[in-house]
Write an enzyme that holds these catalytic residues in place. Structure first.
Site, PDB file in Angstrom:
ATOM      1  N   GLU A  54       0.861  -1.347   0.077  1.00 36.42           N
ATOM      2  CA  GLU A  54      -0.112   0.059   0.159  1.00 36.42           C
ATOM      3  C   GLU A  54       0.918   1.245  -0.101  1.00 36.42           C
ATOM      4  O   GLU A  54       0.464   2.110  -0.671  1.00 36.42           O
ATOM      5  CB  GLU A  54      -1.025   0.043   1.063  1.00 36.42           C
ATOM      6  CG  GLU A  54      -1.661  -1.209   1.276  1.00 36.42           C
ATOM      7  CD  GLU A  54      -1.523  -2.249   2.027  1.00 36.42           C
ATOM      8  OE1 GLU A  54      -2.368  -3.043   2.957  1.00 36.42           O
ATOM      9  OE2 GLU A  54      -0.216  -2.611   1.969  1.00 36.42           O
ATOM     10  N   ARG A 215      22.004 -23.982  -5.739  1.00 34.45           N
ATOM     11  CA  ARG A 215      23.214 -24.096  -6.760  1.00 34.45           C
ATOM     12  C   ARG A 215      22.449 -23.866  -8.370  1.00 34.45           C
ATOM     13  O   ARG A 215      23.392 -23.481  -9.261  1.00 34.45           O
ATOM     14  CB  ARG A 215      23.893 -25.125  -6.785  1.00 34.45           C
ATOM     15  CG  ARG A 215      24.722 -25.511  -5.412  1.00 34.45           C
ATOM     16  CD  ARG A 215      25.434 -26.678  -5.161  1.00 34.45           C
ATOM     17  NE  ARG A 215      24.558 -27.933  -5.183  1.00 34.45           N
ATOM     18  CZ  ARG A 215      23.838 -28.445  -4.560  1.00 34.45           C
ATOM     19  NH1 ARG A 215      23.518 -27.698  -3.172  1.00 34.45           N
ATOM     20  NH2 ARG A 215      23.045 -29.512  -4.750  1.00 34.45           N
ATOM     21  N   THR A 297       7.485 -40.970   4.947  1.00 40.21           N
ATOM     22  CA  THR A 297       6.328 -41.761   5.350  1.00 40.21           C
ATOM     23  C   THR A 297       5.964 -41.335   6.470  1.00 40.21           C
ATOM     24  O   THR A 297       4.462 -41.278   6.768  1.00 40.21           O
ATOM     25  CB  THR A 297       6.777 -43.235   5.397  1.00 40.21           C
ATOM     26  OG1 THR A 297       6.953 -43.700   3.764  1.00 40.21           O
ATOM     27  CG2 THR A 297       5.421 -44.153   5.550  1.00 40.21           C
TER      28      THR A 297
END
Length: 352
Positions: A54, A215, A297
């Site tokens: 703003e 990289r 997992t």
């Protein structure tokens, strides 16, 4: 009065995206000033600690007297508190802007709606909810952090066509199987540049000796995070080069380094909530998990994930380390995109 609200809000969203990778822990915000259906000023939040959208949009208006006849569009509710910069709502009131159109409210419960109330109290006409879904989607990491009190969690892995992460390896001198292409590797590093932290487990660190830095893309390197209960990772490994901020979660005490912090966890309790709360305390809004099958997992089984990026190479291994499996029954999701890059396929899953 401007009525094409969606048009100008879309411009706010376009501007906001220019700050991607530079504004965290602040959200991405864009703003435009419209006078007689013409944009006379625009800006976005460029970098954390710098002026908000703003402020930049209002400051770009050449004839400041036109502000008193204009509408300000912004994709996120103007702030109402003093931080590194003064409240944007206060600036809007000072500039006597009569109308403000907002994409979505600030998701932080303690401040949500305060900016709007400040504007309304000052006699400013306020409209909210314009392209609200799009506005929330743009700042999904910021919103998740505020609403769920944890980082937005990306899971990422590359696999063979028959669902293996790697050949079975016990020796770090044996190189990992390479699935990614130069083009897809750049996409991974682009994502690294956009997240606040990146996590691996002990086994991945020992076998791959990863740097977890940028990289193949430009930008700010994420905070490196590693789980190493017994501090088995050798001190000469890349993770301990002290080149970027690093957090090591462990059960053993160790002296902190300049850029490396050792955080003790209680291994008798679930680890992931402790880990995520520590990152939340440090205002790390997003986490990229690049670990092995066991770590990935564990996040899937705990339901602690928001998005998964899976790259599949067009060849089979036949045996090895099995890749994690996303099941819709335990964690409902929808597949948002399926993209082929050269010979590899990248799937993106968004958890519902």
């Amino acid at each position: 009065m401007e009525e094409n609200h969606s048009l100008y809000m879309r411009r706010c969203l376009e501007l906001a995206q220019k700050g991607k990778g530079f504004t965290s822990p602040n959200p991405m915000v864009g703003a435009v000033v419209v006078h007689n259906n013409r944009i006379i000023g625009e800006g976005y939040h460029r970098r954390v600690g710098e002026a908000h959208a703003e402020v930049n949009a209002i400051g770009s208006v050449r004839d400041q007297s036109l502000l008193q006849e204009s509408t300000l569009y912004v994709n996120l509710e103007p702030c109402s508190h003093y931080g590194r910069t003064p409240p944007c709502a206060e600036l809007i009131i000072q500039k006597r802007i009569p109308r403000v159109v907002i994409g979505c409210l600030d998701p932080y419960p303690e401040v949500s709606g305060r900016g709007v109330r400040m504007l309304l109290k000052a006699g400013v006409e306020v409209k909210t909810g314009v392209l609200e879904n799009e506005s929330r989607a743009l700042n999904h990491t910021f919103i998740t952090f505020q609403e769920k009190k944890r980082p937005y969690i990306y899971l990422k892995w590359a696999q063979s066509a028959d669902g293996f992460l790697d050949r079975s390896r016990e020796d770090y001198s044996v190189p990992a199987t390479v699935f990614s292409l130069p083009s897809t590797r750049r996409l991974v590093h682009q994502l690294r540049a956009e997240v606040d932290a990146i996590l691996v487990g002990t086994r991945t660190a020992l076998l791959d000796n990863p740097s977890l830095t940028l990289r193949h893309w430009t930008g700010r390197a994420p905070v490196r995070v590693v789980i190493d209960r017994h501090l088995n990772i050798p001190s000469h490994y890349h993770l301990f080069d002290d080149s970027v901020p690093t957090i090591v979660f462990t059960a053993r005490t160790a002296a902190a380094m300049k850029n490396t912090e050792f955080v003790l966890l209680d291994w008798t309790l679930p680890l992931l909530p402790q880990l995520l709360y520590t990152l939340y305390e440090r205002r790390l809004h997003s986490l990229l998990v690049e670990g092995g099958s066991q770590l990935l997992t564990s996040f899937l089984e705990a339901g602690l994930w928001d998005e998964a990026r899976i790259e599949t190479a067009p060849f089979c291994l036949g045996t090895g380390v099995k890749a994690p499996l996303i099941t819709s029954s335990s964690s409902p999701y929808y597949q948002q995109a399926l993209q082929s890059i050269e010979t590899n396929t990248i799937c993106r899953y968004i958890k519902k």
